[in-house]
Design a protein around this motif. Structure first.
Motif, PDB file in Angstrom:
ATOM      1  N   VAL A  67       0.843  -1.198   0.000  1.00 35.75           N
ATOM      2  CA  VAL A  67       0.000   0.000   0.000  1.00 35.75           C
ATOM      3  C   VAL A  67       0.881   1.252   0.000  1.00 35.75           C
ATOM      4  CG1 VAL A  67      -1.640   1.344   1.383  1.00 35.75           C
ATOM      5  CG2 VAL A  67      -2.017  -1.100   1.017  1.00 35.75           C
ATOM      6  N   ARG A  68       1.940   1.231   0.801  1.00 36.87           N
ATOM      7  CA  ARG A  68       2.822   2.399   0.912  1.00 36.87           C
ATOM      8  C   ARG A  68       3.537   2.717  -0.409  1.00 36.87           C
ATOM      9  NH1 ARG A  68       5.745   0.785   4.957  1.00 36.87           N
ATOM     10  NH2 ARG A  68       7.506   0.073   3.744  1.00 36.87           N
ATOM     11  N   THR A  69       3.898   1.698  -1.163  1.00 33.00           N
ATOM     12  CA  THR A  69       4.663   1.928  -2.393  1.00 33.00           C
ATOM     13  C   THR A  69       3.806   1.967  -3.652  1.00 33.00           C
ATOM     14  OG1 THR A  69       5.129  -0.437  -2.629  1.00 33.00           O
ATOM     15  CG2 THR A  69       6.753   0.897  -1.429  1.00 33.00           C
ATOM     16  N   GLY A  70       2.518   1.626  -3.521  1.00 36.31           N
ATOM     17  CA  GLY A  70       1.631   1.592  -4.683  1.00 36.31           C
ATOM     18  C   GLY A  70       1.144   2.964  -5.088  1.00 36.31           C
ATOM     19  N   VAL A  71       0.444   3.017  -6.232  1.00 34.29           N
ATOM     20  CA  VAL A  71      -0.021   4.294  -6.776  1.00 34.29           C
ATOM     21  C   VAL A  71      -1.515   4.345  -7.066  1.00 34.29           C
ATOM     22  CG1 VAL A  71       2.248   4.820  -7.774  1.00 34.29           C
ATOM     23  CG2 VAL A  71       0.508   3.662  -9.178  1.00 34.29           C
ATOM     24  N   SER A  72      -2.201   3.213  -7.041  1.00 36.87           N
ATOM     25  CA  SER A  72      -3.626   3.193  -7.384  1.00 36.87           C
ATOM     26  C   SER A  72      -4.434   4.037  -6.412  1.00 36.87           C
ATOM     27  CB  SER A  72      -4.163   1.763  -7.357  1.00 36.87           C
ATOM     28  OG  SER A  72      -3.528   0.982  -8.331  1.00 36.87           O
ATOM     29  N   ASP A  73      -5.504   4.649  -6.923  1.00 39.32           N
ATOM     30  CA  ASP A  73      -6.401   5.420  -6.064  1.00 39.32           C
ATOM     31  C   ASP A  73      -7.016   4.537  -4.984  1.00 39.32           C
ATOM     32  OD1 ASP A  73      -5.915   7.738  -7.500  1.00 39.32           O
ATOM     33  OD2 ASP A  73      -7.677   7.479  -8.784  1.00 39.32           O
ATOM     34  N   ASP A  74      -7.357   3.311  -5.343  1.00 40.41           N
ATOM     35  CA  ASP A  74      -7.886   2.336  -4.396  1.00 40.41           C
ATOM     36  C   ASP A  74      -6.688   1.670  -3.724  1.00 40.41           C
ATOM     37  OD1 ASP A  74      -8.857   0.079  -3.086  1.00 40.41           O
ATOM     38  OD2 ASP A  74     -10.267  -0.436  -4.683  1.00 40.41           O
ATOM     39  N   ALA A  75      -6.438   2.022  -2.477  1.00 38.69           N
ATOM     40  CA  ALA A  75      -5.250   1.520  -1.780  1.00 38.69           C
ATOM     41  C   ALA A  75      -5.209  -0.008  -1.732  1.00 38.69           C
ATOM     42  CB  ALA A  75      -5.186   2.092  -0.368  1.00 38.69           C
TER      43      ALA A  75
END
Length: 129
Positions: A67-75
């Motif tokens: 979650v911390r390294t991702g980019v999607s609007d939906d965590a």
């Protein structure tokens, strides 16, 4: 759709990336990174019919790390991101192994596949015009 991952997923989910004997991704619920490593290697060895020593992991990331390294609007959807360039997902997990029966995780996967299919259909319609 707006599937929410369970608290169990948020606290115990790990994504494993394998590099041998084949490149693949698996999701497992475990109490620690080491437990996820053991479960993942053992189950994949059994599924593939090979010795556990031939299973090579490229990386293990927890739900929080993803979650911390991702980019999607939906965590929650960030757990399925494999390649990110800038602020855009370039590759999503494809045919991962789910080494759990958590219904919310499977629901989130189905939601991602539906979203990707809708994107393909919209692009085809746009081109057809």
């Amino acid at each position: 759709m707006d599937t929410q991952l369970s608290e169990q997923c948020k606290s115990r989910l790990y994504r494993l990336k394998f590099e041998a004997p084949l490149e693949s991704v698996a999701f497992v619920l475990a109490d620690s990174r080491e437990a996820a490593w053991r479960i993942g290697k053992t189950v994949m060895a059994v599924l593939l019919g090979v010795g556990v020593q031939t299973i090579a992991l490229q990386g293990i990331l927890s739900f929080r790390e993803l979650v911390r390294t991702g980019v999607s609007d939906d965590a929650d959807m960030r757990i399925f991101e494999i390649v990110v360039a800038g602020r855009k997902v370039r590759q999503w997990a494809h045919a991962p192994y789910f080494l759990t029966d958590d219904a919310t995780l499977l629901g989130k996967w189905a939601e991602l596949r539906a979203d990707l299919a809708a994107d393909i259909a919209r692009e085809a319609l746009r081109r057809a015009r």
